[in-house]
Scaffold this motif. Sequence first.
Motif, mmCIF file in Angstrom:
data_model
loop_
_atom_site.group_PDB
_atom_site.id
_atom_site.type_symbol
_atom_site.label_atom_id
_atom_site.label_comp_id
_atom_site.label_asym_id
_atom_site.label_seq_id
_atom_site.Cartn_x
_atom_site.Cartn_y
_atom_site.Cartn_z
ATOM 1 N N ALA A 3 -0.101 -15.719 -8.679
ATOM 2 C CA ALA A 3 -0.937 -16.867 -9.050
ATOM 3 C C ALA A 3 -2.140 -17.011 -8.125
ATOM 4 N N ARG A 4 -2.010 -16.488 -6.920
ATOM 5 C CA ARG A 4 -3.091 -16.562 -5.933
ATOM 6 C C ARG A 4 -3.781 -15.214 -5.711
ATOM 7 N N ASN A 5 -3.376 -14.202 -6.469
ATOM 8 C CA ASN A 5 -3.955 -12.861 -6.272
ATOM 9 C C ASN A 5 -3.863 -12.421 -4.812
ATOM 10 N N THR A 6 -2.732 -12.669 -4.205
ATOM 11 C CA THR A 6 -2.588 -12.413 -2.777
ATOM 12 C C THR A 6 -1.291 -11.658 -2.488
ATOM 13 N N VAL A 7 -1.391 -10.726 -1.554
ATOM 14 C CA VAL A 7 -0.222 -10.007 -1.065
ATOM 15 C C VAL A 7 -0.103 -10.263 0.432
ATOM 16 N N TYR A 8 1.124 -10.301 0.922
ATOM 17 C CA TYR A 8 1.382 -10.647 2.318
ATOM 18 C C TYR A 8 2.177 -9.539 3.008
ATOM 19 N N LEU A 9 2.067 -9.518 4.320
ATOM 20 C CA LEU A 9 2.916 -8.645 5.124
ATOM 21 C C LEU A 9 3.407 -9.461 6.317
ATOM 22 N N GLN A 10 4.677 -9.804 6.291
ATOM 23 C CA GLN A 10 5.292 -10.501 7.413
ATOM 24 C C GLN A 10 5.812 -9.450 8.388
ATOM 25 N N MET A 11 5.331 -9.526 9.618
ATOM 26 C CA MET A 11 5.693 -8.532 10.629
ATOM 27 C C MET A 11 6.433 -9.235 11.756
ATOM 28 N N ASN A 12 7.689 -8.867 11.927
ATOM 29 C CA ASN A 12 8.526 -9.439 12.981
ATOM 30 C C ASN A 12 8.878 -8.376 14.005
ATOM 31 N N SER A 13 9.323 -8.842 15.159
ATOM 32 C CA SER A 13 9.750 -7.924 16.229
ATOM 33 C C SER A 13 8.711 -6.837 16.470
ATOM 34 N N LEU A 14 7.473 -7.242 16.619
ATOM 35 C CA LEU A 14 6.387 -6.280 16.770
ATOM 36 C C LEU A 14 6.528 -5.466 18.056
ATOM 37 N N LYS A 15 6.111 -4.219 17.965
ATOM 38 C CA LYS A 15 6.185 -3.281 19.079
ATOM 39 C C LYS A 15 4.777 -2.783 19.404
ATOM 40 N N PRO A 16 4.556 -2.315 20.627
ATOM 41 C CA PRO A 16 3.227 -1.763 20.951
ATOM 42 C C PRO A 16 2.812 -0.646 20.001
ATOM 43 N N GLU A 17 3.751 0.121 19.506
ATOM 44 C CA GLU A 17 3.416 1.214 18.589
ATOM 45 C C GLU A 17 3.013 0.725 17.198
ATOM 46 N N ASP A 18 3.112 -0.568 16.953
ATOM 47 C CA ASP A 18 2.603 -1.131 15.698
ATOM 48 C C ASP A 18 1.101 -1.416 15.780
ATOM 49 N N THR A 19 0.526 -1.250 16.948
ATOM 50 C CA THR A 19 -0.911 -1.474 17.119
ATOM 51 C C THR A 19 -1.698 -0.542 16.216
ATOM 52 N N ALA A 20 -2.556 -1.130 15.373
ATOM 53 C CA ALA A 20 -3.316 -0.351 14.400
ATOM 54 C C ALA A 20 -4.234 -1.284 13.631
ATOM 55 N N VAL A 21 -5.115 -0.687 12.851
ATOM 56 C CA VAL A 21 -5.851 -1.445 11.842
ATOM 57 C C VAL A 21 -5.001 -1.398 10.571
ATOM 58 N N TYR A 22 -4.741 -2.565 10.018
ATOM 59 C CA TYR A 22 -3.901 -2.669 8.829
ATOM 60 C C TYR A 22 -4.793 -2.894 7.610
ATOM 61 N N TYR A 23 -4.536 -2.088 6.586
ATOM 62 C CA TYR A 23 -5.335 -2.118 5.365
ATOM 63 C C TYR A 23 -4.470 -2.504 4.168
ATOM 64 N N CYS A 24 -5.041 -3.340 3.339
ATOM 65 C CA CYS A 24 -4.418 -3.690 2.062
ATOM 66 C C CYS A 24 -4.889 -2.693 1.004
ATOM 67 N N ALA A 25 -4.012 -2.312 0.101
ATOM 68 C CA ALA A 25 -4.364 -1.356 -0.936
ATOM 69 C C ALA A 25 -3.900 -1.849 -2.298
ATOM 70 N N GLU A 26 -4.691 -1.517 -3.302
ATOM 71 C CA GLU A 26 -4.358 -1.932 -4.669
ATOM 72 C C GLU A 26 -4.201 -0.723 -5.569
ATOM 73 N N ASP A 27 -3.319 -0.865 -6.544
ATOM 74 C CA ASP A 27 -2.975 0.221 -7.467
ATOM 75 C C ASP A 27 -2.374 1.385 -6.687
ATOM 76 N N VAL A 28 -1.328 1.058 -5.952
ATOM 77 C CA VAL A 28 -0.635 2.041 -5.123
ATOM 78 C C VAL A 28 0.369 2.809 -5.976
ATOM 79 N N ARG A 29 0.483 4.099 -5.735
ATOM 80 C CA ARG A 29 1.438 4.927 -6.461
ATOM 81 C C ARG A 29 1.892 6.073 -5.572
ATOM 82 N N TYR A 30 3.046 6.595 -5.907
ATOM 83 C CA TYR A 30 3.569 7.712 -5.122
ATOM 84 C C TYR A 30 3.393 8.994 -5.933
#
Length: 122
Positions: free
Chosen positions: A75-102
């Motif tokens: 309804a809000r055209n929004t996607v979320y990423l809840q990140m818990n227990s963060l570690k130094p190795e999670d340091t990065a630029v985080y990108y949202c992507a649309e129309d994802v497929r494998y």
Amino acid sequence: QVQLAESGGGVVQAGDSLRLSCASSAHTFSSDHMGWFRQAPGKELEFVAGITYSATSTYYGDPVKGRFTISRDNARNTVYLQMNSLKPEDTAVYYCAEDVRYTTRGYEYDYLGQGTQVTVSS
């Protein structure tokens, strides 16, 4: 052209939590599979999490399983990423992507946002 706007990044300490948001301009958002990727300095873009268009299925990269949760609000055209227990190795630029497929080449997407920086200090 679809525009994706990420927000919610920042500098936190190890063990803290952050919630990233991504607002999409796509009129097809509610029928598009969405995802998050990240890129650490000197490393390739890495798949983090994905969610189907109806949110019935979610999937995660091994490094974040059990710590990160992807969700969406069509309804809000929004996607979320809840990140818990963060570690130094999670340091990065985080990108949202649309129309994802494998595919045979791995996870692919049609659109990628500008990214939001997440820095986790030890």
